[in-house]
Write an enzyme that holds these catalytic residues in place. Sequence first.
Site, PDB file in Angstrom:
ATOM      1  N   VAL A  23       0.763  -1.106   0.383  1.00 12.16           N
ATOM      2  CA  VAL A  23      -0.087   0.083   0.127  1.00 12.16           C
ATOM      3  C   VAL A  23       1.109   1.186  -0.270  1.00 12.16           C
ATOM      4  O   VAL A  23       2.070   1.432   0.402  1.00 12.16           O
ATOM      5  CB  VAL A  23      -0.879  -0.028   1.763  1.00 12.16           C
ATOM      6  CG1 VAL A  23      -2.152  -1.081   0.704  1.00 12.16           C
ATOM      7  CG2 VAL A  23      -0.302  -0.322   2.517  1.00 12.16           C
ATOM      8  N   SER A  24       0.316   2.527  -0.706  1.00 12.43           N
ATOM      9  CA  SER A  24       1.861   3.745  -0.952  1.00 12.43           C
ATOM     10  C   SER A  24       1.599   3.947   0.971  1.00 12.43           C
ATOM     11  O   SER A  24       2.545   4.973   1.191  1.00 12.43           O
ATOM     12  CB  SER A  24       0.643   4.362  -2.183  1.00 12.43           C
ATOM     13  OG  SER A  24       0.339   3.952  -2.756  1.00 12.43           O
ATOM     14  N   THR A  25       0.496   3.966   1.173  1.00 10.45           N
ATOM     15  CA  THR A  25       1.448   5.054   2.826  1.00 10.45           C
ATOM     16  C   THR A  25       0.907   4.688   3.947  1.00 10.45           C
ATOM     17  O   THR A  25       0.246   3.141   3.690  1.00 10.45           O
ATOM     18  CB  THR A  25       0.031   6.258   2.866  1.00 10.45           C
ATOM     19  OG1 THR A  25      -1.593   5.893   3.032  1.00 10.45           O
ATOM     20  CG2 THR A  25       0.215   7.487   1.850  1.00 10.45           C
ATOM     21  N   GLN A  28      -2.146   3.216   5.703  1.00 11.03           N
ATOM     22  CA  GLN A  28      -3.230   2.594   4.794  1.00 11.03           C
ATOM     23  C   GLN A  28      -3.178   0.987   5.464  1.00 11.03           C
ATOM     24  O   GLN A  28      -2.009   0.638   5.501  1.00 11.03           O
ATOM     25  CB  GLN A  28      -3.236   2.268   2.912  1.00 11.03           C
ATOM     26  CG  GLN A  28      -4.232   3.862   2.518  1.00 11.03           C
ATOM     27  CD  GLN A  28      -3.034   3.711   0.772  1.00 11.03           C
ATOM     28  OE1 GLN A  28      -2.289   3.438   0.475  1.00 11.03           O
ATOM     29  NE2 GLN A  28      -4.423   3.838   0.109  1.00 11.03           N
ATOM     30  N   GLY A  50       4.797   1.656   0.862  1.00 12.13           N
ATOM     31  CA  GLY A  50       5.606   2.731  -0.402  1.00 12.13           C
ATOM     32  C   GLY A  50       4.931   2.730  -1.486  1.00 12.13           C
ATOM     33  O   GLY A  50       4.322   2.156  -1.732  1.00 12.13           O
TER      34      GLY A  50
END
Length: 312
Positions: A23-25, A28, A50
């Site tokens: 996941v990006s953040t 999340q 990441g």
Amino acid sequence: MASSRTQPISPPLPRRLIGYARVSTEDQLNDAQVDELKASGCRVVHQEHGSGASRSRPVLAKLMREIAAGDVLIVVRLDRLARSVSHLLEVIEQLEARGAHFRSLRDPIDTSTPQGVFSLQVLGAVAQLERALIAERTKAGMKAAKARGRLAGNPGLRERRPEAVRAISAARQRAYIDDLISSAQTWLPTVRRLRPQHSWDDVVRVLNRKGHDWTIERLRRAVHRLVRERIAEPALIKRARRRPPEDRLMTLVAGIALADPDLTLLEIGAQLERMHERTPRGGRQWQASSVKALLDRARRLGLVVPDPAPRS
């Protein structure tokens, strides 16, 4: 009369299904991806936080180092693994080089099947077409700008605007990291075998004998950067302890043998001569017996050193 009994054939080892979720953040959660990967048969799921725009993913880098032949790397969607088609193809090439496969649950990509390989070839063709179209649009845009009397390039950079300079610097850093990550498999294993027992000078000489073109400063900077990105181990940048000359020679010979197990004793000795290394007794010419004595000593001390190739 010869016996007709045949040796029993051992059943093939089951393939490991290894999941990768991203996941990006940090706020999340990977829960939905993890549940879907486990439902598909993955007993182990590696999770990472990441940005999709960055290749600096230590969990994925560690997974790519440890994946074995026959394993299958599984993701829920392609965008969980790669930031672009070219990046995806690069990761899959690394898997194929290790004899492993790749599968995306929601996309028609499974490199263990003919249909999945065909889909991958289509993606490769699309990526090549995309690169050609981008190059063509860039040329057309530069030609149109020139016809209007505009200068090509970044106007903010020409005017030395701070935000433009920072953006270019950040882009160069990203490109540098991407280059390090894509090439690390060709040189980082040798660094891991030799550091920190050996000096940077010794490591550079071993690498350059294998066809690389490192300087001490460039290699130190590259390894320090991979450590900061948590792709390489901090122990690699520790200060090398001063060792007795014979201990240094022993670890150097062991490192050469590990870097290229196909070398004979005489070929290892020839490498040492080209590196201007003196024998334990101070001589310039290395004999096979001197190399063998150092390798035997390394084995007695517990170093896992391959047997040199037979003399041809």
